[in-house]
Design an enzyme around this catalytic site. Structure first.
Site, PDB file in Angstrom:
ATOM      1  N   GLU A  56      -3.923   1.697  -3.110  1.00 44.16           N
ATOM      2  CA  GLU A  56      -5.219   2.159  -2.592  1.00 44.16           C
ATOM      3  C   GLU A  56      -5.157   3.405  -1.726  1.00 44.16           C
ATOM      4  OE1 GLU A  56      -7.452  -0.069   0.195  1.00 44.16           O
ATOM      5  OE2 GLU A  56      -5.874   0.018   1.670  1.00 44.16           O
ATOM      6  N   ASN A  57      -3.959   3.744  -1.222  1.00 45.21           N
ATOM      7  CA  ASN A  57      -3.845   4.948  -0.380  1.00 45.21           C
ATOM      8  C   ASN A  57      -2.933   5.993  -0.985  1.00 45.21           C
ATOM      9  OD1 ASN A  57      -3.610   2.317   1.703  1.00 45.21           O
ATOM     10  ND2 ASN A  57      -5.249   3.746   2.144  1.00 45.21           N
ATOM     11  N   HIS A  69      -0.471  -2.343   6.434  1.00 48.38           N
ATOM     12  CA  HIS A  69       0.498  -1.247   6.352  1.00 48.38           C
ATOM     13  C   HIS A  69       1.756  -1.502   7.168  1.00 48.38           C
ATOM     14  CE1 HIS A  69      -2.342   2.078   4.617  1.00 48.38           C
ATOM     15  NE2 HIS A  69      -2.609   0.896   4.122  1.00 48.38           N
ATOM     16  N   HIS A 113      -6.021  -8.564   0.274  1.00 49.89           N
ATOM     17  CA  HIS A 113      -6.133  -7.323   1.042  1.00 49.89           C
ATOM     18  C   HIS A 113      -7.025  -7.592   2.253  1.00 49.89           C
ATOM     19  CE1 HIS A 113      -5.575  -2.974   1.140  1.00 49.89           C
ATOM     20  NE2 HIS A 113      -6.797  -2.903   1.647  1.00 49.89           N
ATOM     21  N   ASP A 159       0.806  -1.225   0.000  1.00 51.66           N
ATOM     22  CA  ASP A 159       0.000   0.000   0.000  1.00 51.66           C
ATOM     23  C   ASP A 159       0.843   1.280   0.000  1.00 51.66           C
ATOM     24  OD1 ASP A 159      -1.190  -2.293   1.387  1.00 51.66           O
ATOM     25  OD2 ASP A 159      -2.947  -1.041   1.679  1.00 51.66           O
ATOM     26  N   ASN A 207     -10.040  -1.797   0.148  1.00 51.76           N
ATOM     27  CA  ASN A 207     -11.231  -1.117   0.664  1.00 51.76           C
ATOM     28  C   ASN A 207     -11.242   0.383   0.372  1.00 51.76           C
ATOM     29  OD1 ASN A 207      -9.023  -1.371   2.599  1.00 51.76           O
ATOM     30  ND2 ASN A 207     -10.299  -0.233   4.028  1.00 51.76           N
ATOM     31  N   HIS A 208     -10.088   0.947   0.037  1.00 52.10           N
ATOM     32  CA  HIS A 208     -10.055   2.375  -0.290  1.00 52.10           C
ATOM     33  C   HIS A 208     -10.166   2.633  -1.803  1.00 52.10           C
ATOM     34  CE1 HIS A 208      -9.368   4.013   3.703  1.00 52.10           C
ATOM     35  NE2 HIS A 208      -8.540   3.023   3.925  1.00 52.10           N
ATOM     36  N   HIS A 211      -2.884  -4.179   3.257  1.00 52.27           N
ATOM     37  CA  HIS A 211      -3.889  -3.533   4.114  1.00 52.27           C
ATOM     38  C   HIS A 211      -3.404  -3.234   5.528  1.00 52.27           C
ATOM     39  CE1 HIS A 211      -7.789  -2.307   5.687  1.00 52.27           C
ATOM     40  NE2 HIS A 211      -7.702  -3.196   6.630  1.00 52.27           N
TER      41      HIS A 211
HETATM   42 FE   LIG Z   1      -4.082   0.453   2.676  1.00 54.21          FE
HETATM   43 FE   LIG Z   2      -6.951  -1.297   3.041  1.00 55.55          FE
END
Ligand SMILES: [Fe+2]
Ligand SMILES: [Fe+2]
Ligand SMILES: [Fe+2]
Ligand SMILES: [Fe+2]
Ligand SMILES: [Fe+2]
Ligand SMILES: [Fe+2]
Ligand SMILES: [Fe+2]
Ligand SMILES: [Fe+2]
Lengths: 271, 271, 271, 271
Positions: free
Chosen positions: A39-40, A180, A153, A8, A67-68, A178
């Site tokens: 995703e981030n 991190h 994830h 991520d 999820n992001h 996910h």
């Molecule tokens: Fe993330």
């Molecule tokens: Fe995530």
């Protein structure tokens, strides 16, 4: 084949780490294929066309999410135009974009990438194990595809490990995202699949999972709506996993963690 | 001082790893103080007097626990007799045993150990940050105590990192447990506290968080009550964190991961 | 048609309430079809062949379940032999038994019953909305079936209400189970579907959702493993929903709560 | 004394229902004390000074809240100036406002109101049972206070029922909020405390817990960020609980549900 998976990317420190280190890694490790979980990447929340193109220019072949995925609304339409951007495969039928795709390397090899989301302690989605099984039935490792990468994830280490064993012998790499935080459990599973519970984020590790620590700590302690969370601003660490595969079987011959820059102990793969 | 913290011991493979490696580590690293999280030591579920005594005989000074503290009912009474066994400090008032205690090393140094449980995605408990703050107010690092160790038994990486920053400069080490996977993010936080998101389990890593993989995978895939979960039977890996502290300030001078035996890449601290 | 749905039967007080009141209700309300959620009928945990047969003898046509479906292991095999026993339709493919079935009343009318489980705050399962949509596509109300009943076994009121509106105009009744408390929101939705967020349990209401209150309160307060939960022993209240449907459209003409015996204010439908 | 408790007011339909019915109820039922849960009164999200004053003008004595307490940021400062506005008592020390207070009726009687939040399936907070116990130790029913009302804002029916029994004999009324659906289980518990699992919302019941149904259903089905949730616009139903207490003991003599207007079956208390 030589595969690199990067976890991520969180905000500017994460994007800067990619820019600083990916081109060199690509050259030095003679990478055939690079996947980045993005995703981030956009200020900590979601991904944009501009950032995807930046990643491709730096050497990425595929961008996965989680999820992001939709935090930046433009991703909902952009993803329908870019087959290199994936979202979790177990979103409901009708979700924009795809969760799995077969890509071709410059050398003409075929690589399956599946992006899937866990369910334990996460938003309710359809079964990630069924979703992966469906893709693997269509694309047999060592048959139709020469490599296969699963980005799981997920929050729970148990669900990620279960996915590793579920796929063991059928894919080249199962890697989690996910959390991190990079895990130190890179290993070849008994069936020949490379596995690491989490690739770790590309971002500032003097933070709370990449976000400014003061704001994040205050949320836990005070339980009040506070300032908006925003990414940390320290030098980012690039985190990921490097895998060498057997060209015939598609299984992994070795798996090694990658960590460069920032605050974490460096880890540089040896060929 | 030289401190060693070992993560969740899971069943026989975990206990065997402790027996095989702890005495040597104690000697070679000249350890002053050893903490083991033992919440899964008894067949994967809980802890017993017999196992605690085994750990003490092998060199442990303190045994911490977590959400599995009471899986073996004898622990509810045994803990009241053994000040070296801790349970999370943020259980309700009236819970047997203690969640924090100050111990004395053979050299007469004082070490505070706090065992606390996170709340994100876990059983509801009282605030772990307040619980830690209370203990730190009573025992000042570099004042009443020469070292302080926080075992934050939690699911979410964000909550563990937040605890790290919350304690930074006030304790020697904040280390996570419960995820059963070692993280590769050992670092000295800016204020001088050593931090690692998870110590990792001492157990069989060809498993799902230490438990037999076939049974655990089946639970995710089939969603049916199946066989009872039991620990894996492969050779265990000992996982933990080694910290050297400054004797005056009590803060950390270095932090290094420890991994020995079994399937994971070894990591041996250097003095 | 005249339909009666009775909520989660909890232990002996629940079974006794069924035995005491169902035969009379069947006669007085001239019921065409009776569904009972029996997931807690066996000592609070699961269901057995013996109890199903008891319910059929008392006038039930179908027994639905939920997250406690398999608490009694015999249900895993028994359900494959009894088409009147349903488990949630959104369990994974390969789960024993069925989650939906079309039944025939004594008068030859066809009734679809779908048992489905919500996901918010519950075990991860596949999408209940898709599962229901699939069954409704196969069995059209006013076409192939003269009535259709959805038992949505869910924790969150929002998910149950969403299921109500999702099905509005396509089924006779959407009724929730699992919370073990009857709701006072029986209504005809705008499209003609009868709806009540929860049918309520059939069980002892001087309890915590049917279980002995002292033990259950202690669990919340003390956070320790305590005595085994067991059903309360006071007189049970029968709780459910009565619906009259239009024979042509299959939609509801009226919906009325039913409560008899025990501690709650009685509610008796009027024809 | 005659007490009325009204559940979560959701947006304009909820506020309109209060305006339409509360003054008449106050007069007809000769109410001594009125509590309204207002956590969703401001467009579905939070509460403002203006709305509190509107409620007081209509006859409310106290406004309670819950997890939405701070959705409107002005509440963070306003609450420090208005002792009639409560937030959950088990927020961390240092949270603005209060979670419990003793009020005086026009006739000079003293009424304790405690607002507390459950933890099952909710944001982690400190123990609500301890929080209530603390307030009850300070204010003894039939001693220092003539009535005591507990608003237990919680998701799980089990936690609400446990709170009911925990307080039984020590307060006049334990009533749940947060689920936005009235339950039909009003009863006097054995010790003399009136209990209802949820008061129900004051809002539009052709909705998903008060919010526009199309948007809310789409979120469950499509799992995509969609339109912003906003309150429904149909006529609201006022929902609540009416309790008559014994002036000496402070315990309840009767408990009756109240429902007026909108789509639900009306329930009017009889004196
Ligand atoms: Fe993330
Ligand atoms: Fe995530
Ligand atoms: Fe553990
Ligand atoms: Fe644990
Ligand atoms: Fe149930
Ligand atoms: Fe249930
Ligand atoms: Fe609410
Ligand atoms: Fe709420």
């Amino acid at each position: 084949m030589r595969l690199l998976f990067l976890g991520d990317v969180v905000g500017r420190p994460g994007r800067d780490a990619i820019a600083a280190h990916l081109p060199g890694l690509k050259r030095d490790l003679k990478l055939d294929f690079v996947v980045i979980n993005g995703e981030n990447a956009a200020g900590g929340f979601g991904i944009t066309q501009k950032i995807c193109e930046e990643f491709y220019a730096l050497g990425a072949d595929v961008v996965t999410t989680g999820n992001h995925a939709w935090d930046q609304r433009e991703a909902l339409s952009y993803i329908t135009t870019d087959p290199r951007l994936l979202r979790p495969a177990n979103y409901p039928p009708g979700t924009p974009g795809k969760g799995a795709h077969v890509y071709q390397t410059q050398a003409g090899k075929k690589v399956l990438v599946v992006n899937v989301m866990g369910r334990l302690f996460m938003d309710p989605l359809d079964d990630p194990f069924q979703a992966v099984a469906r893709e693997l039935a269509r694309n047999v490792l060592g048959g139709g595809v020469q490599a296969a990468i699963i980005d799981v994830h997920a929050e729970a280490t148990s669900e990620k490990m279960a996915m590793g064993h579920f796929c063991d012998g059928r894919v080249s790499l199962v890697v989690g995202t996910h959390s991190h935080v990079p895990t130190a459990d890179a290993q070849l599973l008994p069936g020949g699949t490379a596995y690491q519970t989490d690739a770790g984020m590309c971002g500032d590790y003097d933070s709370v999972i990449g976000m400014k620590k003061e704001t994040a700590v205050a949320r836990f302690v005070r339980k009040l709506p506070g300032e908006r969370l925003e990414p940390g601003s320290g030098e980012g660490t690039l985190c990921g996993v490097f895998v060498e595969t057997d060209d015939r079987s598609g299984l992994a011959k070795s798996v090694q963690p990658v960590r460069m820059g920032g605050r974490l102990a460096p880890a540089l793969p040896v060929l």
